[in-house]
Enzyme design. Sequence first.
Site, PDB file in Angstrom:
ATOM      1  N   LYS A 107       0.732  -1.112   0.040  1.00 35.43           N
ATOM      2  CA  LYS A 107       0.109  -0.195  -0.091  1.00 35.43           C
ATOM      3  C   LYS A 107       0.719   1.263   0.222  1.00 35.43           C
ATOM      4  O   LYS A 107       1.765   1.069   0.396  1.00 35.43           O
ATOM      5  CB  LYS A 107      -1.150   0.055   0.968  1.00 35.43           C
ATOM      6  CG  LYS A 107      -1.729   1.034   0.798  1.00 35.43           C
ATOM      7  CD  LYS A 107      -2.952  -0.223   0.662  1.00 35.43           C
ATOM      8  CE  LYS A 107      -4.562   1.119   0.460  1.00 35.43           C
ATOM      9  NZ  LYS A 107      -5.377   0.145  -0.570  1.00 35.43           N
TER      10      LYS A 107
HETATM   11  P1  NAD Z   1     -13.345   7.894  -3.189  1.00 33.91           P
HETATM   12  O1  NAD Z   1     -12.173   9.114  -2.981  1.00 33.91           O
HETATM   13  O2  NAD Z   1     -13.211   7.859  -4.287  1.00 33.91           O
HETATM   14  O3  NAD Z   1     -14.038   8.049  -2.275  1.00 33.91           O
HETATM   15  C1  NAD Z   1     -14.262   7.852  -1.249  1.00 33.91           C
HETATM   16  C2  NAD Z   1     -15.640   8.771  -0.454  1.00 33.91           C
HETATM   17  O4  NAD Z   1     -15.713   8.508   0.746  1.00 33.91           O
HETATM   18  C3  NAD Z   1     -16.163  10.554  -0.825  1.00 33.91           C
HETATM   19  O5  NAD Z   1     -17.170  10.592  -2.028  1.00 33.91           O
HETATM   20  C4  NAD Z   1     -16.389  11.062   0.344  1.00 33.91           C
HETATM   21  O6  NAD Z   1     -16.917  12.181   0.106  1.00 33.91           O
HETATM   22  C5  NAD Z   1     -16.425   9.917   1.442  1.00 33.91           C
HETATM   23  N1  NAD Z   1     -16.621  10.655   2.501  1.00 33.91           N
HETATM   24  C6  NAD Z   1     -15.058  10.907   3.190  1.00 33.91           C
HETATM   25  N2  NAD Z   1     -15.225  11.221   4.625  1.00 33.91           N
HETATM   26  C7  NAD Z   1     -16.292  10.211   5.163  1.00 33.91           C
HETATM   27  C8  NAD Z   1     -17.104  10.486   6.127  1.00 33.91           C
HETATM   28  N3  NAD Z   1     -16.488  10.280   7.120  1.00 33.91           N
HETATM   29  N4  NAD Z   1     -18.313  10.383   5.761  1.00 33.91           N
HETATM   30  C9  NAD Z   1     -18.333   8.759   5.263  1.00 33.91           C
HETATM   31  N5  NAD Z   1     -18.456   8.958   3.823  1.00 33.91           N
HETATM   32  C10 NAD Z   1     -17.015  10.379   3.699  1.00 33.91           C
HETATM   33  O7  NAD Z   1     -12.126   6.103  -2.510  1.00 33.91           O
HETATM   34  P2  NAD Z   1     -12.799   4.916  -2.893  1.00 33.91           P
HETATM   35  O8  NAD Z   1     -11.849   4.598  -3.877  1.00 33.91           O
HETATM   36  O9  NAD Z   1     -13.976   4.852  -3.146  1.00 33.91           O
HETATM   37  O10 NAD Z   1     -12.875   4.323  -1.644  1.00 33.91           O
HETATM   38  C11 NAD Z   1     -13.421   3.962  -0.275  1.00 33.91           C
HETATM   39  C12 NAD Z   1     -12.775   3.296   0.600  1.00 33.91           C
HETATM   40  O11 NAD Z   1     -12.753   1.971  -0.392  1.00 33.91           O
HETATM   41  C13 NAD Z   1     -11.395   3.011   0.848  1.00 33.91           C
HETATM   42  O12 NAD Z   1     -11.162   2.530   2.255  1.00 33.91           O
HETATM   43  C14 NAD Z   1     -11.076   2.536  -0.129  1.00 33.91           C
HETATM   44  O13 NAD Z   1      -9.356   2.011   0.980  1.00 33.91           O
HETATM   45  C15 NAD Z   1     -12.378   1.111  -0.033  1.00 33.91           C
HETATM   46  N6  NAD Z   1     -11.547   0.461  -1.456  1.00 33.91           N
HETATM   47  C16 NAD Z   1     -11.399   1.445  -2.519  1.00 33.91           C
HETATM   48  C17 NAD Z   1     -10.707   0.188  -3.648  1.00 33.91           C
HETATM   49  C18 NAD Z   1     -10.953   0.884  -4.912  1.00 33.91           C
HETATM   50  O14 NAD Z   1     -11.137   0.037  -6.162  1.00 33.91           O
HETATM   51  N7  NAD Z   1     -10.715   2.660  -5.590  1.00 33.91           N
HETATM   52  C19 NAD Z   1     -10.260  -1.216  -3.658  1.00 33.91           C
HETATM   53  C20 NAD Z   1     -10.719  -2.172  -2.657  1.00 33.91           C
HETATM   54  C21 NAD Z   1     -11.142  -0.940  -1.097  1.00 33.91           C
END
Ligand code: NAD
Length: 417
Positions: A107
């Site tokens: 990561k």
């Molecule tokens: P992103 O940046 O696209 O979206 C994150 C979202 O969370 C945004 O809409 C933001 O406004 C919102 N957010 C931030 N703080 C918040 C809060 N306190 N309450 C509610 N909403 C809040 O990120 P993403 O890629 O969608 O990732 C989200 C989660 O999924 C993370 O934990 C990431 O590690 C995990 N994840 C992502 C992927 C991927 O392919 N993008 C893969 C596996 C896991």
Amino acid sequence: MSGENINPYDDICSQLKICTTQLGMNPGIHEILISPKVIHTVSLPLEMDNGEIKVFTGYRVQHNDARGPYKGGIRYHHEVSMDEVKALAMAMTWKCAVINIPYGGAKGGIVCDTKELSIGEKEHLTRRYTAAISQFIGPYRDVPAPDMYTDAQTMAWIMDTYSVMQGYSVPEVVTGKPIELGGSEGRTEATGRGTAICLRECARSLNMTLKDATVVVQGFGNVGVHAAMTLSSMGCRIIGLSDSRGGIFNTEGLDPSKVLGHKIETGSVLGYPGSEELTNEETLELECDFLVPAALGHQIHEKNAGNIKARVIVEGANGPTTTEADEILSRNGVFLVPDILANSGGVMVSYLEWVQNINRQHWSLTDVNQQLESKLVTAYKNVWDMKEKMDLNMRGAALSMGVSRVANAIQQLGLFP
Ligand code: NAD
């Protein structure tokens, strides 16, 4: 980065300890599993648009590569810490093993607030970070991908910087790229889509119907948007959605594509016509069939776990539930599908992207989605069977499966020298 002041690395290490004790694992192998193989901290000086020089900190943690090259996303957030990146890297190792793809876990992250950076500053920071870690990444060494506040454009900058440094084009150094640069069909949607597939499999195994099932999604970014859209197309009723500014609620159901249009226009889900506004805490505590946390880590913790009214939690985010909260939820009969299974669709399609790049191929969306579906259905079934066989919960079963596959690989490789 958490709702509560819990060290994410200590938390995941205590989960690992429980798991290796249950498996009766050799303490030496436990020691290997708990220790990240390589840790990089880099200092990133950047000239801002106003001429000021700022120095940012970046991390890349390579946890374990016994099963294949390191793989894991890069996160940009002002609360990124070394312990968080170490925890997320370890979780990637287990995730790749659970879904059974030939990768280890890594990561990365940069401590920064992307909302305060211009697009040019974000590009220069990304390129400087790539240059700083360029000798440690590579198609057969470590393959980054997007995570919070990074996206296909960020991956394009990483690919370009790395390629310039190598002197030839290397698309397979990152996944989650734009399609034009060798990105896979279906990669952008893959994590959320995979979370929806796991939720559907969970509903099947618990004899729950998806038609009109009520769903709340916390975090309306890449994962949350695509989970909500796929679930909506499966017949679920999305009654609550939230982002960093707060949540919205409508018991009749929200149309995720219209909410996305509103968010693109206004910058938030808040103010969506016909919805009631809630705080983030209130959104998490809504009464619903399925709760999908898809934002930050440690959002469900000791203090609010008792207030969760969802019947099932499907973890789209990484590490959204603390170990203490897990125990409370389990006592209250809340069924939970853990992150290392529920959000593994993203790394699954990243793997497909990498295979396509290495073979200079481009597959159709149908082919990609079929492979995602079949891998996830198999992984869900395997974890469910393990849960039944070992009398564990789903997290314990998924962890046991991932950890034992990695431990077997370590034992088969033997210790050098
Ligand atoms: P992103 O940046 O696209 O979206 C994150 C979202 O969370 C945004 O809409 C933001 O406004 C919102 N957010 C931030 N703080 C918040 C809060 N306190 N309450 C509610 N909403 C809040 O990120 P993403 O890629 O969608 O990732 C989200 C989660 O999924 C993370 O934990 C990431 O590690 C995990 N994840 C992502 C992927 C991927 O392919 N993008 C893969 C596996 C896991």
